[in-house]
Design a protein around this motif. Structure first.
Motif, PDB file in Angstrom:
ATOM      1  N   GLU A 256      49.347  45.554   6.327  1.00 43.73           N
ATOM      2  CA  GLU A 256      48.583  44.350   6.660  1.00 43.73           C
ATOM      3  C   GLU A 256      47.267  44.683   7.357  1.00 43.73           C
ATOM      4  N   THR A 257      47.133  45.931   7.866  1.00 39.55           N
ATOM      5  CA  THR A 257      45.895  46.299   8.562  1.00 39.55           C
ATOM      6  C   THR A 257      44.895  46.898   7.580  1.00 39.55           C
ATOM      7  N   VAL A 258      45.169  48.120   7.135  1.00 38.32           N
ATOM      8  CA  VAL A 258      44.337  48.812   6.146  1.00 38.32           C
ATOM      9  C   VAL A 258      45.302  49.584   5.241  1.00 38.32           C
ATOM     10  N   TYR A 259      44.775  50.159   4.144  1.00 37.78           N
ATOM     11  CA  TYR A 259      45.628  51.003   3.293  1.00 37.78           C
ATOM     12  C   TYR A 259      45.933  52.308   4.019  1.00 37.78           C
ATOM     13  N   GLY A 260      47.160  52.778   3.878  1.00 34.56           N
ATOM     14  CA  GLY A 260      47.567  54.038   4.480  1.00 34.56           C
ATOM     15  C   GLY A 260      47.766  55.103   3.416  1.00 34.56           C
ATOM     16  N   LEU A 261      47.586  56.368   3.811  1.00 36.41           N
ATOM     17  CA  LEU A 261      47.891  57.498   2.923  1.00 36.41           C
ATOM     18  C   LEU A 261      49.168  58.116   3.463  1.00 36.41           C
ATOM     19  N   GLY A 262      50.290  57.857   2.777  1.00 34.18           N
ATOM     20  CA  GLY A 262      51.596  58.169   3.320  1.00 34.18           C
ATOM     21  C   GLY A 262      52.185  59.472   2.832  1.00 34.18           C
ATOM     22  N   ALA A 263      52.968  60.094   3.719  1.00 39.79           N
ATOM     23  CA  ALA A 263      53.770  61.263   3.376  1.00 39.79           C
ATOM     24  C   ALA A 263      55.087  61.148   4.142  1.00 39.79           C
TER      25      ALA A 263
ATOM     26  N   THR B 292      40.234  48.703   2.813  1.00 33.67           N
ATOM     27  CA  THR B 292      40.968  47.435   2.839  1.00 33.67           C
ATOM     28  C   THR B 292      41.328  46.955   1.431  1.00 33.67           C
ATOM     29  N   THR B 293      40.966  47.750   0.414  1.00 32.52           N
ATOM     30  CA  THR B 293      41.427  47.460  -0.954  1.00 32.52           C
ATOM     31  C   THR B 293      41.846  48.784  -1.606  1.00 32.52           C
ATOM     32  N   ALA B 294      42.619  48.669  -2.697  1.00 31.94           N
ATOM     33  CA  ALA B 294      43.038  49.868  -3.437  1.00 31.94           C
ATOM     34  C   ALA B 294      41.826  50.561  -4.049  1.00 31.94           C
ATOM     35  N   ALA B 295      40.809  49.785  -4.427  1.00 30.53           N
ATOM     36  CA  ALA B 295      39.598  50.378  -5.012  1.00 30.53           C
ATOM     37  C   ALA B 295      38.868  51.251  -3.986  1.00 30.53           C
TER      38      ALA B 295
ATOM     39  N   LEU C  95      49.276  52.489  -4.646  1.00 30.71           N
ATOM     40  CA  LEU C  95      49.897  51.189  -4.900  1.00 30.71           C
ATOM     41  C   LEU C  95      48.890  50.095  -4.541  1.00 30.71           C
ATOM     42  N   ASP C  96      48.625  49.219  -5.490  1.00 30.17           N
ATOM     43  CA  ASP C  96      47.656  48.141  -5.267  1.00 30.17           C
ATOM     44  C   ASP C  96      48.391  46.873  -4.855  1.00 30.17           C
ATOM     45  N   GLY C  97      48.097  46.394  -3.655  1.00 27.67           N
ATOM     46  CA  GLY C  97      48.682  45.135  -3.187  1.00 27.67           C
ATOM     47  C   GLY C  97      47.604  44.129  -2.813  1.00 27.67           C
ATOM     48  N   GLY C  98      46.411  44.305  -3.397  1.00 28.72           N
ATOM     49  CA  GLY C  98      45.322  43.377  -3.082  1.00 28.72           C
ATOM     50  C   GLY C  98      44.684  43.696  -1.746  1.00 28.72           C
ATOM     51  N   PRO C  99      43.690  42.907  -1.352  1.00 29.87           N
ATOM     52  CA  PRO C  99      43.007  43.157  -0.079  1.00 29.87           C
ATOM     53  C   PRO C  99      43.949  42.957   1.107  1.00 29.87           C
ATOM     54  N   THR C 100      43.750  43.750   2.156  1.00 34.97           N
ATOM     55  CA  THR C 100      44.637  43.639   3.322  1.00 34.97           C
ATOM     56  C   THR C 100      44.236  42.425   4.167  1.00 34.97           C
ATOM     57  N   ALA C 101      45.206  41.851   4.848  1.00 37.01           N
ATOM     58  CA  ALA C 101      44.979  40.579   5.548  1.00 37.01           C
ATOM     59  C   ALA C 101      44.246  40.757   6.874  1.00 37.01           C
ATOM     60  N   VAL C 102      44.618  41.778   7.646  1.00 36.53           N
ATOM     61  CA  VAL C 102      44.038  41.934   8.988  1.00 36.53           C
ATOM     62  C   VAL C 102      42.688  42.642   8.908  1.00 36.53           C
ATOM     63  N   GLY C 103      42.614  43.716   8.148  1.00 36.42           N
ATOM     64  CA  GLY C 103      41.334  44.370   7.910  1.00 36.42           C
ATOM     65  C   GLY C 103      40.891  45.352   8.971  1.00 36.42           C
ATOM     66  N   LEU C 104      41.579  45.407  10.087  1.00 34.97           N
ATOM     67  CA  LEU C 104      41.320  46.391  11.142  1.00 34.97           C
ATOM     68  C   LEU C 104      42.600  47.176  11.338  1.00 34.97           C
ATOM     69  N   GLU C 105      42.480  48.400  11.841  1.00 30.94           N
ATOM     70  CA  GLU C 105      43.684  49.174  12.111  1.00 30.94           C
ATOM     71  C   GLU C 105      44.512  48.522  13.220  1.00 30.94           C
ATOM     72  N   SER C 106      45.708  49.068  13.386  1.00 26.23           N
ATOM     73  CA  SER C 106      46.598  48.545  14.423  1.00 26.23           C
ATOM     74  C   SER C 106      46.050  48.869  15.814  1.00 26.23           C
ATOM     75  N   THR C 107      46.440  48.051  16.780  1.00 27.39           N
ATOM     76  CA  THR C 107      46.165  48.329  18.186  1.00 27.39           C
ATOM     77  C   THR C 107      47.140  49.410  18.638  1.00 27.39           C
TER      78      THR C 107
ATOM     79  N   GLU D 278      38.892  36.063  10.565  1.00 25.95           N
ATOM     80  CA  GLU D 278      38.287  36.198   9.229  1.00 25.95           C
ATOM     81  C   GLU D 278      37.273  37.343   9.227  1.00 25.95           C
ATOM     82  N   ALA D 279      36.505  37.457  10.296  1.00 26.90           N
ATOM     83  CA  ALA D 279      35.484  38.504  10.388  1.00 26.90           C
ATOM     84  C   ALA D 279      36.125  39.888  10.376  1.00 26.90           C
ATOM     85  N   ALA D 280      37.226  40.039  11.097  1.00 28.17           N
ATOM     86  CA  ALA D 280      37.923  41.334  11.126  1.00 28.17           C
ATOM     87  C   ALA D 280      38.393  41.720   9.732  1.00 28.17           C
ATOM     88  N   ALA D 281      38.943  40.749   9.020  1.00 28.11           N
ATOM     89  CA  ALA D 281      39.462  41.029   7.673  1.00 28.11           C
ATOM     90  C   ALA D 281      38.346  41.459   6.731  1.00 28.11           C
ATOM     91  N   ASN D 282      37.130  40.983   6.954  1.00 29.91           N
ATOM     92  CA  ASN D 282      36.011  41.281   6.044  1.00 29.91           C
ATOM     93  C   ASN D 282      35.194  42.497   6.458  1.00 29.91           C
TER      94      ASN D 282
END
Ligand code: TXA
Ligand code: MG
Length: 317
Positions: free
Chosen positions: A29-36, A149-152, A166-178, A272-276
């Motif tokens: 929900e924050t940004v896309y992650g690169l997982g291992a 914030t997008t798969a692209a 994995l593409d799940g569309g744009p992320t909702a929060v748009g900023l990393e976690s606190t 909204e600003a954070a997400a964008n």
């Protein structure tokens, strides 16, 4: 690398890839992650390679729920309260490692602490459930770039070394976690992000210290001053816009401009600003402008995190 739409089948494939020690980029929900697989040191090393990280910063370990989190790190009273309030969600807790913590030392940069998060995004949740291992995941961008914030964005940043996006569309929060360190007597905010300081203070019931490492020794190594960096110079607190600049606007009243303009929120809504934010920085960075003029953002709620990212983006290399 072309992103694939996240479906039960592709999520199962992605989980299998993780268990083979491969890397998978996935939405949170924050940004896309690169997982291992966080328990596999070689897989974790591949993250640093794929990101071109200059050094081994400690990574966030993503887990399915608070029970798994408690097996990895020691949930203090503050930690438990914050977890109850904000998990699943955009909060990372820094905990003292359990003695049998399965997370590879490389993922924690050899520290005695571990950063843990339960993401809320359903695709992240399904991936964690299918893999049933903790997943170490930094933001899925090249080191020093803006978070994706997008798969692209991921595909544009990370060419090699990734098995699947994995593409799940744009992320909702748009900023990393606190990031909140709860190992001590009182919690300390190490990075501003998707949960505001005010929201954390309401749960803690007191004001909370902030050590985001703008000066002196970085408490959280990811908080190097210039971290969220477009190539184009960023001019902060701009109330006007000059010829040749691009305008990163905020709010209903913005200066007239012939060049590129993106308004983070015409309504003046900080969520909204954070997400964008990151997508806007990327787009304006690609516009070939002399500089990006960023209008002032109120220093309240998520505005604190937005301003933190903008100040970093504006720090000269
Ligand atoms: O929203 C997020 O947090 C995203 C998504 C993918 O979950 N992840 C992310 O990871 O932003 P990364 O690696 O870009 O940032 C991790 C942050 C860094 O600031 C790092 O220094 C801090 O967490 N961190 C990790 N382990 C730590 C520890 N043991 N002590 C203090 N800070 C730690
Ligand atoms: Mg990052």
């Amino acid at each position: 690398m072309t992103p694939v739409k996240a479906t039960p089948e592709t999520i199962a494939e992605a989980a299998a890839a993780l268990l083979r020690g491969e890397l998978v980029a996935f939405p949170t929900e924050t940004v896309y992650g690169l997982g291992a697989d966080a328990t596999n040191a070689r897989a974790v090393a591949a993250i640093f390679e794929a990101k071109g990280r200059p050094r081994f910063n400690p990574l966030i370990t993503h887990v399915a729920d608070v029970t798994v989190a408690g097996r990895i790190g020691k949930l203090t009273a503050h930690g438990r309260r914050l977890a109850d309030a904000f998990w699943p969600g955009p909060l990372t807790l820094v905990l003292e490692k359990q003695s049998d913590c399965p997370v590879a030392d490389l993922a924690t940069a050899g520290l005695a602490t571990v950063a843990v998060r339960v993401p809320a995004h359903p695709i992240a949740q399904q991936l964690l459930a299918a893999a049933s291992v903790p997943v170490a995941a930094p933001s899925a961008n090249r080191s020093g770039h803006v978070s994706p914030t997008t798969a692209a964005h991921v595909a544009a940043d990370l060419a090699g070394g990734v098995a699947m996006i994995l593409d799940g569309g744009p992320t909702a929060v748009g900023l990393e976690s606190t990031v909140v360190d709860v190992t001590g007597e009182a919690p300390v905010i190490l990075r501003f992000g998707g949960v505001s300081r005010e929201a954390i203070e309401r749960v803690v019931g007191a004001s909370v210290e902030v050590v985001t490492g703008h000066s002196g020794k970085p408490a959280s190594p990811g908080m190097l001053a210039r971290h969220y960096a477009p190539a184009t110079r960023v001019r902060l607190n701009a109330n006007d816009v000059r010829d040749g600049e691009a305008l990163l606007a905020f709010g209903p009243r913005i200066p007239a401009h012939n060049g590129p303009v993106i308004n983070l929120s015409a309504a003046g809504d900080l969520t909204e600003a954070a997400a964008n934010l990151f997508a806007a920085l990327r787009t304006l960075d690609a516009a070939g402008a002399a500089a990006i003029a960023a209008m002032p953002i109120p220093e309240e709620g998520l505005g604190e995190a937005i301003n933190d990212r903008l100040r970093r983006a504006a720090t000269p290399p």
